[in-house]
Design an enzyme around this catalytic site. Structure first.
Site, PDB file in Angstrom:
ATOM      1  N   ASP A   1      -3.618  -6.481   4.730  1.00 22.53           N
ATOM      2  CA  ASP A   1      -4.502  -7.519   5.715  1.00 22.53           C
ATOM      3  C   ASP A   1      -4.456  -9.317   5.091  1.00 22.53           C
ATOM      4  O   ASP A   1      -5.294 -10.108   5.644  1.00 22.53           O
ATOM      5  CB  ASP A   1      -6.415  -7.085   5.348  1.00 22.53           C
ATOM      6  CG  ASP A   1      -6.660  -6.296   6.287  1.00 22.53           C
ATOM      7  OD1 ASP A   1      -5.950  -5.620   6.997  1.00 22.53           O
ATOM      8  OD2 ASP A   1      -6.462  -5.025   5.882  1.00 22.53           O
TER       9      ASP A   1
ATOM     10  N   ASN B   1       0.759  -1.728  -0.528  1.00 26.23           N
ATOM     11  CA  ASN B   1      -0.106   0.039  -0.178  1.00 26.23           C
ATOM     12  C   ASN B   1       1.363   1.603  -0.255  1.00 26.23           C
ATOM     13  O   ASN B   1       2.369   1.050   0.053  1.00 26.23           O
ATOM     14  CB  ASN B   1      -0.999  -0.220   1.448  1.00 26.23           C
ATOM     15  CG  ASN B   1       0.157   0.150   2.414  1.00 26.23           C
ATOM     16  OD1 ASN B   1       0.544   0.762   2.486  1.00 26.23           O
ATOM     17  ND2 ASN B   1      -0.683  -1.005   3.583  1.00 26.23           N
TER      18      ASN B   1
ATOM     19  N   LYS C   1     -10.810  -4.926  18.776  1.00 26.57           N
ATOM     20  CA  LYS C   1      -9.617  -4.505  19.373  1.00 26.57           C
ATOM     21  C   LYS C   1      -8.473  -4.782  20.584  1.00 26.57           C
ATOM     22  O   LYS C   1      -8.046  -4.554  20.679  1.00 26.57           O
ATOM     23  CB  LYS C   1      -8.750  -4.174  18.674  1.00 26.57           C
ATOM     24  CG  LYS C   1      -8.940  -4.503  17.139  1.00 26.57           C
ATOM     25  CD  LYS C   1      -7.360  -3.619  15.384  1.00 26.57           C
ATOM     26  CE  LYS C   1      -8.006  -3.883  14.738  1.00 26.57           C
ATOM     27  NZ  LYS C   1      -6.937  -4.299  13.161  1.00 26.57           N
TER      28      LYS C   1
ATOM     29  N   LYS D   1     -13.996  -0.485  15.897  1.00 26.90           N
ATOM     30  CA  LYS D   1     -12.345  -0.901  15.669  1.00 26.90           C
ATOM     31  C   LYS D   1     -11.519  -0.925  17.350  1.00 26.90           C
ATOM     32  O   LYS D   1     -11.219  -1.538  17.509  1.00 26.90           O
ATOM     33  CB  LYS D   1     -10.960  -0.053  14.704  1.00 26.90           C
ATOM     34  CG  LYS D   1     -11.215  -0.432  13.614  1.00 26.90           C
ATOM     35  CD  LYS D   1     -10.821   0.036  12.837  1.00 26.90           C
ATOM     36  CE  LYS D   1     -10.715  -0.784  11.362  1.00 26.90           C
ATOM     37  NZ  LYS D   1     -10.177  -0.078   9.728  1.00 26.90           N
TER      38      LYS D   1
ATOM     39  N   LYS E   1       9.412 -15.524 -11.530  1.00 30.13           N
ATOM     40  CA  LYS E   1       8.867 -14.395 -11.867  1.00 30.13           C
ATOM     41  C   LYS E   1       7.890 -15.431 -12.382  1.00 30.13           C
ATOM     42  O   LYS E   1       8.421 -16.174 -13.645  1.00 30.13           O
ATOM     43  CB  LYS E   1       9.523 -14.178 -13.073  1.00 30.13           C
ATOM     44  CG  LYS E   1       8.774 -12.946 -13.216  1.00 30.13           C
ATOM     45  CD  LYS E   1       9.758 -11.616 -14.207  1.00 30.13           C
ATOM     46  CE  LYS E   1       8.744 -11.262 -14.757  1.00 30.13           C
ATOM     47  NZ  LYS E   1       9.095 -10.233 -15.975  1.00 30.13           N
TER      48      LYS E   1
ATOM     49  N   PHE F   1      -4.012   2.328  14.805  1.00 28.44           N
ATOM     50  CA  PHE F   1      -4.474   4.044  14.158  1.00 28.44           C
ATOM     51  C   PHE F   1      -6.514   3.060  13.214  1.00 28.44           C
ATOM     52  O   PHE F   1      -5.611   1.716  12.483  1.00 28.44           O
ATOM     53  CB  PHE F   1      -3.466   3.837  13.675  1.00 28.44           C
ATOM     54  CG  PHE F   1      -2.056   5.512  13.760  1.00 28.44           C
ATOM     55  CD1 PHE F   1      -2.043   5.044  14.784  1.00 28.44           C
ATOM     56  CD2 PHE F   1      -2.864   6.565  13.158  1.00 28.44           C
ATOM     57  CE1 PHE F   1      -0.800   6.100  15.358  1.00 28.44           C
ATOM     58  CE2 PHE F   1      -1.813   7.562  13.393  1.00 28.44           C
ATOM     59  CZ  PHE F   1      -0.855   8.148  14.575  1.00 28.44           C
TER      60      PHE F   1
HETATM   61  O1  PMT Z   1       2.739   5.868   6.739  1.00 30.00           O
HETATM   62  P1  PMT Z   1       2.206   7.520   5.724  1.00 30.00           P
HETATM   63  O2  PMT Z   1       2.250   7.279   4.899  1.00 30.00           O
HETATM   64  O3  PMT Z   1       2.578   8.687   7.092  1.00 30.00           O
HETATM   65  O4  PMT Z   1       0.549   6.998   6.012  1.00 30.00           O
HETATM   66  C1  PMT Z   1      -0.093   6.926   7.602  1.00 30.00           C
HETATM   67  C2  PMT Z   1      -1.204   6.144   7.820  1.00 30.00           C
HETATM   68  C3  PMT Z   1      -2.223   6.396   7.142  1.00 30.00           C
HETATM   69  C4  PMT Z   1      -0.497   4.557   6.862  1.00 30.00           C
HETATM   70  C5  PMT Z   1      -1.667   5.869   9.310  1.00 30.00           C
HETATM   71  O5  PMT Z   1      -1.832   7.224   9.826  1.00 30.00           O
HETATM   72  C6  PMT Z   1      -2.735   4.795   9.225  1.00 30.00           C
HETATM   73  O6  PMT Z   1      -3.731   4.401   8.704  1.00 30.00           O
HETATM   74  N1  PMT Z   1      -2.051   3.625   9.841  1.00 30.00           N
HETATM   75  C7  PMT Z   1      -2.805   2.500  10.314  1.00 30.00           C
HETATM   76  C8  PMT Z   1      -3.044   2.266   8.885  1.00 30.00           C
HETATM   77  C9  PMT Z   1      -4.375   0.942   9.246  1.00 30.00           C
HETATM   78  O7  PMT Z   1      -4.076  -0.567   8.755  1.00 30.00           O
HETATM   79  O8  PMT Z   1      -5.387   1.061   8.915  1.00 30.00           O
HETATM   80  P2  PMT Z   1      -6.381  -0.741   9.452  1.00 30.00           P
HETATM   81  O9  PMT Z   1      -8.115   0.190   9.675  1.00 30.00           O
HETATM   82  O10 PMT Z   1      -6.169  -1.101   8.199  1.00 30.00           O
HETATM   83  O11 PMT Z   1      -5.645  -1.347  10.902  1.00 30.00           O
HETATM   84  C10 PMT Z   1      -6.039  -0.810  12.092  1.00 30.00           C
HETATM   85  C11 PMT Z   1      -4.963  -1.259  13.562  1.00 30.00           C
HETATM   86  O12 PMT Z   1      -4.520  -2.437  12.648  1.00 30.00           O
HETATM   87  C12 PMT Z   1      -3.850  -0.379  12.475  1.00 30.00           C
HETATM   88  O13 PMT Z   1      -3.060   0.292  14.009  1.00 30.00           O
HETATM   89  C13 PMT Z   1      -2.722  -1.400  12.067  1.00 30.00           C
HETATM   90  O14 PMT Z   1      -1.873  -1.006  12.514  1.00 30.00           O
HETATM   91  C14 PMT Z   1      -3.487  -2.786  13.099  1.00 30.00           C
HETATM   92  N2  PMT Z   1      -3.853  -3.207  11.351  1.00 30.00           N
HETATM   93  C15 PMT Z   1      -3.517  -3.955  10.643  1.00 30.00           C
HETATM   94  C16 PMT Z   1      -3.853  -5.481  10.430  1.00 30.00           C
HETATM   95  C17 PMT Z   1      -2.789  -6.013  10.259  1.00 30.00           C
HETATM   96  N3  PMT Z   1      -3.602  -7.034   9.862  1.00 30.00           N
HETATM   97  N4  PMT Z   1      -2.482  -6.396  11.784  1.00 30.00           N
HETATM   98  C18 PMT Z   1      -2.678  -5.200  12.393  1.00 30.00           C
HETATM   99  O15 PMT Z   1      -2.032  -4.173  13.402  1.00 30.00           O
END
Ligand code: PMT
Length: 400
Positions: free
Chosen positions: A279, A202, A341, A337, A289, A323
């Site tokens: 995810d 991403n 979580k 969330k 490849k 986040f």
């Molecule tokens: O890196 P930048 O370019 O500065 O951009 C910042 C950002 C947009 C990446 C940051 O601000 C942000 O939103 N980070 C969280 C991205 C994310 O994966 O969000 P989510 O809503 O899909 O996941 C929720 C939370 O679970 C997050 O804290 C994530 O780190 C965590 N997660 C998600 C999936 C996974 N398999 N494991 C996790 O730990």
């Protein structure tokens, strides 16, 4: 500490002195300025005089004893920006203008230098030797230049440190709300291989995570970054002390990120999950490849482990901050969330907007904790990080 003597030399970064003055004035400091004649080629005498609300000292208006008076008056002397030329003069003990005379006449442990120059000049052995001499022999304090695209268009170390960091270092604000705390912060994007040359990922740049790291270090924490793919970002530690408290582990996949987090989680007080963890990952990534054909292909994906959820489910869990990257129904999705979580704090941002979120220098977020919400309007990621960490510290202290 009240009196700051700001010494400006002839670098393009001299224009930033106006911002430096403003921030120091906000901290209620008395400021006097010495500008060399080449500094005045970059920033006008009138600008400096008007902004300083105080004396502007130059070689033209210097009285005979000015260098003694100024060096005694100053509690702190900051040379920002410092050119390679003035550095050479200082290290050689030259006193051919008011600035070098004042430096020579001052107690050396109150002198801070913020070099700014072309990256090849910075790496030149002569410059490095001069620098070593003033840091080791004279115990000057270095405000290290940073890596970026420079005024000349070249990329590398040489840009003067960010003004806010210069201020932080010279004022040494005692914000030690996280002193002694161990924090793990995940950063950037994971990459999930499809074959030996392609991957799912991403747009995360790591900027938000690095801003969070920088503020945690500034608050006295010991930080471990578990970092996926990020842009080529400068080290988030702004001084030697912070650097000692920072460790970075690089990983590629979500599984590797999970393993590194879990290896270190036992001693961790706070876990901040800023990484954009992919995810899903391909079930059977090809070793070579995948050959191009004219037919559609299917890649089977399996869900990745939710690292944050796993950490928050541990019996002896750290304080957990997540986040949320949302493109719609931010309030509803973020609330879900936070609950699902079992987080202590969730920072939600709208990643459908181009000017905030992924890869931008700015962000706008809403903090969710308990039944409360707090909106942090659009600002630099560094400021959003400070505001977020301030709230986090309050919540963390309430819980302990
Ligand atoms: O890196 P930048 O370019 O500065 O951009 C910042 C950002 C947009 C990446 C940051 O601000 C942000 O939103 N980070 C969280 C991205 C994310 O994966 O969000 P989510 O809503 O899909 O996941 C929720 C939370 O679970 C997050 O804290 C994530 O780190 C965590 N997660 C998600 C999936 C996974 N398999 N494991 C996790 O730990």
């Amino acid at each position: 500490m009240k009196n700051i003597l700001l010494c400006v030399t002839g670098s393009i970064a001299a224009y930033k002195v106006a911002d430096l003055l403003r921030l120091l004035q906000q901290e209620n400091k008395n400021i006097k300025i010495i500008a060399t004649s080449s500094a005045l080629d970059f920033v006008s005498e009138l600008t400096l005089k008007t902004l300083s609300h105080n004396q502007l000292c130059t070689d033209n208006n210097s009285t005979g004893l000015e260098h003694i008076n100024l060096s005694r008056w100053a509690d702190i002397i900051v040379v920002a920006p410092l050119t390679a030329n003035t550095l050479a003069k200082i290290s050689g003990g030259f006193a051919d203008n008011l600035l070098t005379q004042t430096i020579l006449a001052a107690d050396t442990d109150k002198i801070y230098i913020a070099p700014a120059m072309n990256t090849q000049m910075w790496h030149n052995k002569i410059v490095q030797k001069n620098l070593k001499k003033v840091l080791k022999n004279n115990k000057f304090h270095l405000i290290a230049p940073i890596k970026d695209t420079l005024a000349c268009g070249e990329y590398g170390i040489g840009k003067m440190a960010e003004i806010k960091d210069v201020v932080k270092i010279i004022i040494k604000k005692k914000q030690q709300g996280l002193k002694g705390k161990k924090i793990i912060i995940t950063a950037g994007a994971t990459i999930e291989p499809i074959d030996s040359v392609r991957f799912l990922s991403n747009y995360s740049s790591g900027k938000m995570a690095y801003a969070i790291v920088s503020d945690c270090l500034n608050q006295g924490a010991e930080v471990l970054i578990v970092e996926g793919k990020t842009d080529n970002l400068p080290n988030p530690a702004i001084d030697k002390q912070s650097k000692k408290r920072l460790k970075i582990i690089k990983i590629n996949t979500a599984e590797q990120m999970f393993n590194k987090v879990m290896e270190n989680i036992k001693t961790c007080d706070i876990f901040i999950s800023v990484a954009a963890v992919v995810d899903y990952s391909p079930v059977n990534p090809a070793t070579n490849k995948i050959k191009k054909t004219n037919k559609n292909i299917q890649i089977e994906l399996k869900p990745n482990v939710d690292i944050l959820k796993e950490v928050a489910s541990l019996s002896d869990r750290p304080f957990c901050v997540g986040f949320a990257a949302e493109t719609e129904n931010l309030q509803k999705n973020a609330t879900a969330k936070l609950k699902n979580k079992k987080l202590d704090l969730l920072v939600a941002n709208d990643v459908s907007k181009k000017d905030i979120g992924f890869a931008s220098d700015d962000n706008a977020v809403t903090l969710f904790y308990g039944k409360e919400t707090k909106k942090l309007p659009k600002n630099k990621k560094t400021i959003i990080a400070q505001q977020t960490i301030n709230t986090m510290i309050l919540l963390y202290k309430q819980q302990k």
